[in-house]
Enzyme design. Structure first.
Site: not given
Ligand code: AP5
Length: 216
Positions: A13, A88, A127, A160, A171
């Site tokens: 994402k 979410r 990552r 992270r 997650r």
């Molecule tokens: P990356 O692009 O970083 O993936 P991502 O989907 O953004 O992963 P996140 O871990 O950030 O998602 P998340 O939903 O768990 O975390 P968030 O920060 O939103 O890619 C991952 C890796 O893969 C990277 O190293 C990249 O280089 C590699 N990669 C990507 N695409 C690739 C490809 N096609 N091929 C090869 N490699 C690739 O949330 C964190 C926490 O915040 C949650 O757990 C929760 O506690 C809280 N939170 C956030 N939003 C909410 C909400 N709306 N409600 C409640 N709690 C929330």
């Protein structure tokens, strides 16, 4: 251009959001990044969110909804929004619908990234993110030029705290229980487009870009 990008942890994402922002200039609103900023700055919201985040659980809806509402009232949303990781839960989706009615910016497309669990595990554990500017790297797929140093700003890259296999399981469970019903909700409205996102980033990006260009 009002876009939601959804998918489990590590589905890409953040990676695809950066490309969407660079290509189309749409405001990138990542609730994860906003929460991490609050934790870093020791704000009251950061204090409340920290434990949930570090253990992979969702932060309570009322905290998230208030934070997002405030953000959507800023001037840069005039051209549209790209919501990364929100809504979410169904409670968040309903609150979001009320806000988007208020600002007259209904969702145009939901980009749903589909990735198998083994690939997610490899992405999450490999990552690295820049402590300062948030740039995203992967030790194998997209390493920084100098190990441990951000290409963009020269600061340190780190893992992270929630990027462990143990927290990934939590997650993914949160995603199945709370976020898949949100996808069904948008699917019924005919807004969801699925992308097979286990493939290399450039291939995934090309398909997303074409889908967006076909709409706008
Ligand atoms: P990356 O692009 O970083 O993936 P991502 O989907 O953004 O992963 P996140 O871990 O950030 O998602 P998340 O939903 O768990 O975390 P968030 O920060 O939103 O890619 C991952 C890796 O893969 C990277 O190293 C990249 O280089 C590699 N990669 C990507 N695409 C690739 C490809 N096609 N091929 C090869 N490699 C690739 O949330 C964190 C926490 O915040 C949650 O757990 C929760 O506690 C809280 N939170 C956030 N939003 C909410 C909400 N709306 N409600 C409640 N709690 C929330």
């Amino acid at each position: 251009m009002n876009i939601l990008i959804m998918g489990p942890a590590g589905s890409g994402k953040g990676t695809m959001s950066k490309k969407l922002h660079d290509e189309f200039g749409v405001a990138h609103i990542s609730t994860g990044d906003m929460l991490r900023e609050n934790v870093k700055n020791n704000t009251p919201l950061g204090h409340q969110a920290k434990d949930f985040m570090e253990t992979g659980r969702l932060v309570p809806d009322e905290l998230i909804n208030e934070m997002v509402k405030e953000r959507l009232l800023r001037a840069d949303v005039e051209k549209g929004y790209l919501m990364d990781g929100f809504p979410r839960t169904l409670v968040q989706a309903k609150a979001f619908e009320d806000i988007t009615k208020e600002i007259n910016k209904p969702v145009d497309i939901v980009v749903n990234l589909k990735v198998d669990v083994d690939t997610l595990a490899a992405r999450i554990t490999g990552r690295r993110v820049c402590k300062n500017c948030g740039a995203i790297y992967h030790i194998k797929n997209s390493p920084s030029k100098v190990e441990g140093i951000c290409d963009v700003c020269g600061n340190a890259t780190v893992q992270r705290p929630d990027d462990t296999l143990e927290q990934l399981q939590v997650r993914l469970k949160e995603h199945t229980t709370n976020t898949e019903p949100v996808l069904d909700y948008y699917r019924e409205k005919g807004l969801v487009q699925d992308f097979e996102a286990s493939r290399p980033a450039d291939e995934v990006w090309l398909e997303i870009k074409q889908a967006i260009e076909a709409i706008f």
